[in-house]
Design a protein around this motif. Structure first.
Motif: not given
Length: 392
Positions: A43-48
């Protein structure tokens, strides 16, 4: 959400994630003891985003080596990771075992045999859930297949060709079932969950399985069409407590994607052109499905608003992106009638299935930037990138 001086004005499109609101939302989801929550990294693998979820106590559902590497890079322990996905080879599963992953959703007889072999070779005993695919008399279109035959898992009949005792290297103690996406009705979800219990309990008994874990996947929806429909989280918890008791399992799992992160995200792009065509008002945008593909797949547009204030009467516009294909349409949506060239539009609910579900390479446009808002400050996590960074 208005742009900031920290955001480059000449970008064709960018994502902004409000991590402060995400933290509050996740805290509410964790205030219960009925279910164990996993985040579907797709769904959203962004680090933050992963870091925020990890700090709030979520575990992580990964379906590829890339997702696993990204989660481990955020200092998430491997014992908080679940490996899902229909395309798991023996080498991939063995690689996951080497990296410390000990929980797997197995989707085929081959995967079961391969994982058993790999576990024997590495002298470990991973936990395994068998993914089950059921069918209902009534069918309906659904992103996960619903009543259609898909590559996700196997039917009860297929699973009943094995015996749990034959796979001594594995702790096969759970079943996984997930076929319905973006559901907005508590009553409908409870109905589907209820229908699953009896066939799953029968399957577990036939396999000689001590059923300890039931994973119901995700499917909890958000109201993209702004119909004022939506799920009640307290009702979900109450319903799942009933399901847990009926199934007699010690653990009930959910893998949340959009329901966890959609509301914290925004996508911003600008109007390049406005025209009338066959009596229909059209806006051509700097960014389209190269940044937001989901509307073309699901026919459910992201909700949109103009960033500047306007008292003009709303009018319906067809919103088209910059790609040379009729697929590049973000929906037919209402905006103030004075919207024009240069105006910025913000699409809500873009925290899930945005950046990494896009098709950024077609026509060689810029790859969108990503920003986060945390503790009241905007920070760039990924800069806008020209096509030259990937073209060879």
């Amino acid at each position: 959400m208005p742009p900031s001086d920290d955001i480059t004005e000449d970008e064709t499109g960018f994502f902004l994630y409000d991590l402060d609101s995400l933290k509050q939302h996740l805290s509410l989801l964790m205030q219960q003891d009925v279910i164990k929550l996993w985040f579907a990294v797709k769904a959203n693998p962004l680090s933050r985003v992963i870091q925020t979820l990890g700090q709030q106590g979520f575990n992580f559902d990964v379906a590829s080596q890339g997702e696993l590497s990204q989660v481990l890079a955020q200092d998430i322990a491997a014992d908080r990771i679940l490996n899902t996905g229909p395309a798991k080879s023996k080498s991939q599963m063995k690689g996951f075992l080497r990296q410390g992953v000990r929980t797997f959703v197995v989707e085929s007889l081959n995967q079961l045999q391969w994982l058993n072999q790999a576990a024997n070779e590495l002298s470990c005993r991973p936990q395994v859930l068998l993914r089950v695919q059921l069918q209902w008399q009534e069918g309906e279109k659904n992103p996960l297949g619903g009543n259609e035959v898909t590559a996700f898992g196997l039917s009860c009949d297929e699973w009943q060709t094995i015996k749990v005792a034959d796979f001594s290297a594995l702790n096969i103690n759970g079943l996984h079932i997930f076929q319905w996406g973006n559901m907005l009705s508590n009553a409908r979800m409870f109905e589907l969950w209820s229908q699953m219990v009896t066939p799953l309990l029968t399957l577990a008994e036939n396999l000689g399985m001590n059923l300890e874990v039931l994973d119901l996947g995700g499917g909890l929806g958000v109201d993209y069409l702004q119909t004022e429909q939506g799920l009640s989280w307290p009702t979900i918890i109450n319903d799942l407590a009933i399901i847990k008791a009926r199934a007699g399992v010690s653990e009930l799992w959910l893998e949340l994607g959009r329901y966890a992160v959609a509301e914290m995200g925004y996508y911003v792009t600008s109007v390049v052109d406005r025209k009338q065509n066959f009596q229909q008002q059209q806006l051509v945008l700097a960014g389209g499905i190269n940044h937001l593909l989901r509307p073309a797949i699901t026919e459910q547009p992201f909700p949109v608003a103009m960033l500047r204030e306007s008292t003009a009467t709303p009018c319906y516009f067809d919103l088209h992106g910059p790609l040379c294909t009729s697929l590049d349409k973000l929906g037919t949506l209402a905006l103030a009638d004075d919207v024009g060239v240069g105006d910025q539009l913000v699409f809500g609910l873009s925290g899930a299935y945005g950046f990494t579900e896009s098709m950024p390479f077609f026509l060689c446009h810029q790859v969108a930037a990503e920003y986060v808002l945390q503790q009241g400050k905007i920070e760039q996590v990924r800069a806008v990138a020209p096509a030259s960074w990937y073209l060879r």
